[in-house]
Design a protein around this motif. Structure first.
Motif, PDB file in Angstrom:
ATOM      1  N   LEU A 229       0.853  -1.143  -0.019  1.00  0.00           N
ATOM      2  CA  LEU A 229      -0.097  -0.005   0.011  1.00  0.00           C
ATOM      3  C   LEU A 229       0.889   1.201   0.179  1.00  0.00           C
ATOM      4  CD1 LEU A 229      -2.787  -1.104   2.529  1.00  0.00           C
ATOM      5  CD2 LEU A 229      -2.949  -1.199  -0.177  1.00  0.00           C
ATOM      6  N   ASP A 230       0.389   2.105  -0.597  1.00  0.00           N
ATOM      7  CA  ASP A 230       1.401   3.395  -1.017  1.00  0.00           C
ATOM      8  C   ASP A 230       0.766   4.511   0.117  1.00  0.00           C
ATOM      9  OD1 ASP A 230      -0.957   3.661  -2.299  1.00  0.00           O
ATOM     10  OD2 ASP A 230      -0.549   5.060  -3.921  1.00  0.00           O
ATOM     11  N   GLY A 231       1.488   4.285   1.307  1.00  0.00           N
ATOM     12  CA  GLY A 231       0.951   5.303   2.294  1.00  0.00           C
ATOM     13  C   GLY A 231       1.088   4.514   3.885  1.00  0.00           C
ATOM     14  N   PRO A 232       1.257   5.411   4.872  1.00  0.00           N
ATOM     15  CA  PRO A 232       1.199   4.694   6.036  1.00  0.00           C
ATOM     16  C   PRO A 232      -0.300   4.122   6.639  1.00  0.00           C
ATOM     17  CG  PRO A 232       0.529   7.027   6.323  1.00  0.00           C
ATOM     18  CD  PRO A 232       0.992   6.906   4.876  1.00  0.00           C
ATOM     19  N   HIS A 233      -0.539   3.349   7.581  1.00  0.00           N
ATOM     20  CA  HIS A 233      -1.716   2.858   7.826  1.00  0.00           C
ATOM     21  C   HIS A 233      -1.815   2.826   9.314  1.00  0.00           C
ATOM     22  CE1 HIS A 233       0.621  -0.906   9.318  1.00  0.00           C
ATOM     23  NE2 HIS A 233       0.963  -0.914   8.186  1.00  0.00           N
ATOM     24  N   VAL A 234      -3.074   3.092   9.929  1.00  0.00           N
ATOM     25  CA  VAL A 234      -3.430   3.114  11.185  1.00  0.00           C
ATOM     26  C   VAL A 234      -2.820   1.855  12.015  1.00  0.00           C
ATOM     27  CG1 VAL A 234      -5.469   4.449  10.942  1.00  0.00           C
ATOM     28  CG2 VAL A 234      -5.525   1.914  11.030  1.00  0.00           C
ATOM     29  N   ASP A 235      -2.367   2.160  13.362  1.00  0.00           N
ATOM     30  CA  ASP A 235      -1.714   1.185  14.033  1.00  0.00           C
ATOM     31  C   ASP A 235      -2.678  -0.172  14.392  1.00  0.00           C
ATOM     32  OD1 ASP A 235      -3.737   1.936  15.885  1.00  0.00           O
ATOM     33  OD2 ASP A 235      -2.297   2.744  17.494  1.00  0.00           O
ATOM     34  N   TYR A 236      -3.889  -0.080  14.246  1.00  0.00           N
ATOM     35  CA  TYR A 236      -4.688  -1.351  14.601  1.00  0.00           C
ATOM     36  C   TYR A 236      -4.703  -2.037  13.299  1.00  0.00           C
ATOM     37  CZ  TYR A 236      -8.596   0.725  11.972  1.00  0.00           C
ATOM     38  OH  TYR A 236      -9.300   1.584  11.091  1.00  0.00           O
ATOM     39  N   LEU A 237      -4.322  -1.661  12.137  1.00  0.00           N
ATOM     40  CA  LEU A 237      -4.589  -2.464  10.954  1.00  0.00           C
ATOM     41  C   LEU A 237      -4.206  -3.483  10.483  1.00  0.00           C
ATOM     42  CD1 LEU A 237      -6.475  -2.354   8.293  1.00  0.00           C
ATOM     43  CD2 LEU A 237      -4.757  -1.073   7.324  1.00  0.00           C
ATOM     44  N   GLU A 238      -2.669  -3.816  10.947  1.00  0.00           N
ATOM     45  CA  GLU A 238      -1.797  -5.036  10.761  1.00  0.00           C
ATOM     46  C   GLU A 238      -2.340  -6.129  11.851  1.00  0.00           C
ATOM     47  OE1 GLU A 238       1.188  -7.968  11.277  1.00  0.00           O
ATOM     48  OE2 GLU A 238       0.461  -6.281  12.896  1.00  0.00           O
ATOM     49  N   PRO A 239      -2.787  -5.641  13.111  1.00  0.00           N
ATOM     50  CA  PRO A 239      -3.081  -6.718  14.009  1.00  0.00           C
ATOM     51  C   PRO A 239      -4.420  -7.334  13.687  1.00  0.00           C
ATOM     52  CG  PRO A 239      -2.139  -4.869  15.297  1.00  0.00           C
ATOM     53  CD  PRO A 239      -2.212  -4.677  13.988  1.00  0.00           C
ATOM     54  N   VAL A 240      -5.333  -6.386  13.154  1.00  0.00           N
ATOM     55  CA  VAL A 240      -6.587  -6.925  12.610  1.00  0.00           C
ATOM     56  C   VAL A 240      -6.707  -7.721  11.606  1.00  0.00           C
ATOM     57  CG1 VAL A 240      -8.802  -5.980  11.564  1.00  0.00           C
ATOM     58  CG2 VAL A 240      -8.060  -4.957  13.519  1.00  0.00           C
ATOM     59  N   VAL A 241      -5.570  -7.338  10.525  1.00  0.00           N
ATOM     60  CA  VAL A 241      -5.667  -8.445   9.442  1.00  0.00           C
ATOM     61  C   VAL A 241      -5.021  -9.695   9.733  1.00  0.00           C
ATOM     62  CG1 VAL A 241      -4.538  -8.585   7.246  1.00  0.00           C
ATOM     63  CG2 VAL A 241      -5.485  -6.467   7.665  1.00  0.00           C
ATOM     64  N   ARG A 242      -4.084  -9.465  10.463  1.00  0.00           N
ATOM     65  CA  ARG A 242      -3.372 -10.965  10.933  1.00  0.00           C
ATOM     66  C   ARG A 242      -4.367 -11.844  11.626  1.00  0.00           C
ATOM     67  NH1 ARG A 242      -0.847 -10.218  15.533  1.00  0.00           N
ATOM     68  NH2 ARG A 242       0.251  -8.168  14.535  1.00  0.00           N
ATOM     69  N   LEU A 243      -5.214 -11.131  12.718  1.00  0.00           N
ATOM     70  CA  LEU A 243      -6.100 -11.983  13.608  1.00  0.00           C
ATOM     71  C   LEU A 243      -7.303 -12.477  12.510  1.00  0.00           C
ATOM     72  CD1 LEU A 243      -6.990 -13.090  16.385  1.00  0.00           C
ATOM     73  CD2 LEU A 243      -8.017 -10.972  16.990  1.00  0.00           C
ATOM     74  N   TYR A 244      -7.833 -11.522  11.898  1.00  0.00           N
ATOM     75  CA  TYR A 244      -9.041 -12.012  11.044  1.00  0.00           C
ATOM     76  C   TYR A 244      -8.713 -13.344  10.087  1.00  0.00           C
ATOM     77  CZ  TYR A 244     -13.208 -11.844   8.564  1.00  0.00           C
ATOM     78  OH  TYR A 244     -14.513 -12.218   7.905  1.00  0.00           O
ATOM     79  N   THR A 245      -7.505 -13.046   9.469  1.00  0.00           N
ATOM     80  CA  THR A 245      -7.330 -13.978   8.388  1.00  0.00           C
ATOM     81  C   THR A 245      -6.894 -15.258   8.879  1.00  0.00           C
ATOM     82  OG1 THR A 245      -4.969 -13.075   8.163  1.00  0.00           O
ATOM     83  CG2 THR A 245      -6.751 -12.292   6.684  1.00  0.00           C
ATOM     84  N   ARG A 246      -6.327 -15.363  10.361  1.00  0.00           N
ATOM     85  CA  ARG A 246      -5.918 -16.357  10.913  1.00  0.00           C
ATOM     86  C   ARG A 246      -7.045 -17.096  11.275  1.00  0.00           C
ATOM     87  NH1 ARG A 246      -1.917 -15.327  15.412  1.00  0.00           N
ATOM     88  NH2 ARG A 246      -0.581 -14.851  13.633  1.00  0.00           N
TER      89      ARG A 246
END
Length: 251
Positions: A229-246
């Motif tokens: 992604l071209d830009g920063p992201h909010v601090d919760y986004l990576e943990p959410v993606v990791r937990l949800y997809t797992r």
């Protein structure tokens, strides 16, 4: 019996089944803090005239009330108050209280969105959602209020008209700076449908001379996709993606 959540420098995703909200008084500002807040806010508005000082419900505290229950204290203020975060030494600022929607596709990807240049966080990637507005004096702030607010944010930002009853509280996130967010999951939709609704919304708002809140959406399958992604992201986004997809079975 309630007990304060311990402070942490990490983002927490809390498995919460019950949320209770208690209104608190807005902290009084010292003369110096108020002057600094107004100065920083006015500078921000000069840089981005689209900013507005509307009403907002800020987080005044959060405590556990059992293993899966939280009590969230909130206070009525305006967006100007958040300028205090950028004032060195200010102690009376409050974290934000927000809602966000985890919108999956039929093939297990998640919709993420980039904030447009007219917003307070241009170029930042996050889930669809936004700050919670305080209810009218006679109305409660409760999970139903947050669910309706999440559904409204979803349709306003992505064009997806989702009945509030189809949104399910999934997790509560606590950010590194204390921000509290209620995350709701939505039913899976075809990827083509998500893109069609967003593109229709952008065309409609652009034709009306309105700049959309989001200027781009993307579908991601894993935390590794965030690097593209071209830009920063909010601090919760990576943990959410990791937990949800797992946690959610992939088709």
């Amino acid at each position: 019996m309630t007990e304060p959540l311990p402070r942490s420098s990490d983002v927490a995703l809390l498995d919460v089944h019950r949320l209770r909200f208690v209104e608190a008084a807005t902290p009084l500002l010292s003369t110096d803090d108020r002057s600094a807040m107004d100065r920083v806010w006015e500078e921000a508005v000069r840089a981005n005239p689209s900013l507005f000082d509307g009403p907002v419900a800020a987080c005044a505290g959060v405590e556990r009330e059992g293993p899966h229950s939280l009590v969230v204290s909130w206070a009525r203020t305006t967006y100007r108050h958040y300028a205090l975060r950028r004032v060195p030494g200010a102690v009376s600022w409050l974290p934000s209280l927000f809602v966000a929607v985890v919108q999956p596709t039929d093939d297990g990807r998640l919709l993420v969105a980039r904030m447009s240049s007219s917003t307070a966080a241009p170029g930042r990637w996050q889930l669809p959602g936004g700050s919670v507005e305080p209810p009218d004096d006679q109305e409660p702030l409760d999970p139903g209020t947050l669910r309706r607010h999440a559904a409204r944010e979803l349709v306003e930002e992505t064009g997806l008209d989702m009945p509030p009853g189809e949104l399910t509280l999934w997790r509560v996130t606590r950010g590194r700076n204390g921000n509290i967010g209620a995350l709701f999951t939505a039913p899976r939709k075809p990827a083509s449908f998500l893109y069609e609704r967003f593109e229709a919304l952008v065309r409609s708002e652009t034709a009306d001379g309105v700049q959309p809140e989001l200027d781009r959406i993307a579908l991601i399958r894993s935390p590794g996709d965030l690097a593209g992604l071209d830009g920063p992201h909010v601090d919760y986004l990576e943990p959410v993606v990791r937990l949800y997809t797992r946690a959610v079975p992939q088709p």
